[in-house]
Design a protein around this motif. Structure first.
Motif, short mmCIF file in Angstrom:
data_model
loop_
_atom_site.label_atom_id
_atom_site.label_comp_id
_atom_site.label_asym_id
_atom_site.label_seq_id
_atom_site.Cartn_x
_atom_site.Cartn_y
_atom_site.Cartn_z
N GLN A 1 0.89 -1.32 0.11
CA GLN A 1 0.03 0.07 0.04
C GLN A 1 0.82 1.16 -0.16
N GLN A 2 1.91 1.08 0.68
CA GLN A 2 2.96 2.51 0.91
C GLN A 2 3.56 2.63 -0.65
N VAL A 3 4.09 1.63 -1.32
CA VAL A 3 4.51 1.64 -2.50
C VAL A 3 3.49 2.26 -3.39
N GLU A 4 2.43 1.76 -3.56
CA GLU A 4 1.16 2.38 -4.35
C GLU A 4 1.00 3.88 -4.19
N LEU A 5 0.97 4.15 -2.81
CA LEU A 5 0.54 5.52 -2.62
C LEU A 5 1.75 6.54 -3.03
N GLY A 6 2.92 6.28 -2.84
CA GLY A 6 3.99 6.71 -3.59
C GLY A 6 3.78 7.11 -4.90
N ILE A 7 3.43 5.81 -5.86
CA ILE A 7 2.99 5.90 -7.24
C ILE A 7 1.92 7.09 -7.28
N TYR A 8 0.93 6.87 -6.53
CA TYR A 8 -0.31 7.67 -6.71
C TYR A 8 0.17 9.22 -6.53
N LYS A 9 1.05 9.49 -5.65
CA LYS A 9 1.49 10.87 -5.18
C LYS A 9 2.14 11.47 -6.63
N GLU A 10 3.06 10.54 -7.37
CA GLU A 10 3.58 11.10 -8.46
C GLU A 10 2.65 11.28 -9.56
N ILE A 11 1.77 10.31 -9.81
CA ILE A 11 0.56 10.75 -10.67
C ILE A 11 -0.31 12.00 -10.55
N ARG A 12 -0.54 12.17 -9.13
CA ARG A 12 -1.14 13.36 -8.95
C ARG A 12 -0.43 14.66 -9.04
N ARG A 13 1.04 14.42 -8.68
CA ARG A 13 1.77 15.63 -9.05
C ARG A 13 1.82 15.98 -10.44
N ILE A 14 1.91 15.10 -11.47
CA ILE A 14 2.09 15.37 -12.70
C ILE A 14 0.73 15.96 -13.18
N CYS A 15 -0.56 15.34 -12.84
CA CYS A 15 -1.67 15.91 -13.28
C CYS A 15 -1.96 17.25 -12.87
N ARG B 1 -15.16 5.27 3.01
CA ARG B 1 -15.47 4.63 4.18
C ARG B 1 -14.37 4.61 5.06
N HIS B 2 -12.92 4.94 4.52
CA HIS B 2 -11.86 4.53 5.48
C HIS B 2 -10.76 5.95 5.55
N LYS B 3 -11.21 6.83 4.72
CA LYS B 3 -10.21 7.85 4.33
C LYS B 3 -8.62 7.38 3.86
N GLY B 4 -8.78 6.36 3.35
CA GLY B 4 -7.37 5.70 2.82
C GLY B 4 -7.93 4.06 2.28
N PHE B 5 -6.97 3.38 2.27
CA PHE B 5 -7.02 2.12 1.67
C PHE B 5 -8.03 1.45 2.55
N ILE B 6 -8.63 0.35 1.43
CA ILE B 6 -9.74 -0.64 2.45
C ILE B 6 -8.63 -1.51 2.99
N PRO B 7 -9.04 -1.60 4.38
CA PRO B 7 -7.53 -2.43 4.95
C PRO B 7 -7.35 -3.59 4.48
#
Length: 290
Positions: free
Chosen positions: A15-29, A48-54
């Motif tokens: 999840q933490q690796v994916e979160l880092g990828i998302y932040k890079e996608i979001r930065r570019i967007c 529902r969780h304000k983050g990843f589904i557990p």
């Protein structure tokens, strides 16, 4: 193959690796003023969780097709070798028609990938297209997209060999295996099938003849994803883990159409993920078969 659950430490690392990828996608967007918003399980996680589904191990991001096309052009230079794009519009293909961004140096092989594609821990990107209110024309577009997407999947995945135990009708699985082998020896390439899919997906994207509804075409659930442009935009910003993420304006309608009472936790036996056959965190940790 039987369904499995992660140990909590490994799942959180993914999840933490994916979160880092998302932040890079979001930065570019953000830099190029492109749409970028949560879809599917990620949208449930936001609401529902304000983050990843557990128990979830992936992220689903949506973009309008025109923004995705711009992203394809600008992202490689922005990634600076740390991330890479894979999908039907890229040099590196994947088993399905969903583009993704993965972290270079990682490896994530699950049953449908079967080790045939060089993809790491990733975030899926779903290009959304316009469609029309006319039922007959819309259904035709949806059916054509679903047809070509299904052929693409059958060409790349032997569902008889790669399926969860007890999952699927045995006759249909055998039929899919026959289709898989026939498609592999046919002249129908991945590029050809992807072009045929895209021809129908973008049919109503032309600004001069643009449809009034937006959805993810090629999915059996395309009707459930339908939103009018004014129901999708403007996007709303919501908390997600240690950052924020955009949601479509009428995200509650979208999620209820798709999942029903999405705020209710599913029973434990239905809390599934994409447990891999092989996982490699790259520089962060040695490769491991799990």
């Amino acid at each position: 193959m039987k369904y499995k659950q992660y140990d909590p430490v490994t799942l959180r690392k993914i999840q933490q690796v994916e979160l880092g990828i998302y932040k890079e996608i979001r930065r570019i967007c953000d830099k190029y003023h492109l749409s970028c918003f949560a879809l599917y399980g990620t949208a449930i996680g936001v609401a529902r969780h304000k983050g990843f589904i557990p128990w979830d191990d992936d992220m689903d991001i949506g973009m309008l097709r025109e923004d995705y096309e711009t992203f394809l052009k600008v992202a490689p230079q922005e990634f600076a070798g740390k991330y890479k794009l894979t999908g039907p519009d890229c040099a590196d293909k994947y088993y399905n028609l969903v583009p993704n961004v993965s972290k270079v140096g990682t490896r994530f092989i699950h049953m449908y990938d079967d080790g045939n594609f060089n993809v790491g821990i990733l975030v899926d990107i779903f290009p959304l297209d316009y469609t029309v209110a006319d039922d007959k024309l819309r259904k035709k577009q949806e059916q054509k997209c679903l047809f070509w997407r299904t052929l693409y999947l059958l060409r790349n995945v032997n569902f008889y060999k790669n399926h969860l135990e007890g999952d699927g009708n045995r006759f249909l699985l055998l039929a899919s295996a026959v289709a898989h082998h026939l498609l592999r020896i046919s002249p129908l390439s991945n590029d050809f099938l992807a072009r045929r899919y895209k021809k129908w997906a973008v049919k109503y994207n032309d600004p001069a003849h643009r449809g009034t509804l937006i959805t993810r075409l090629g999915e059996e659930s395309a009707e459930k994803s339908l939103l009018a442009q004014e129901e999708m935009f403007p996007l709303v910003e919501m908390p997600y883990e240690d950052t924020t993420i955009h949601m479509v304006r009428c995200y509650d309608k979208m999620l209820r159409n798709f999942y029903g009472d999405y705020m209710q936790l599913p029973p434990e036996e239905n809390r599934k993920n994409h447990y891999p056959n092989f996982l490699d965190f790259g520089e962060e940790e040695n490769a491991q078969g799990i």
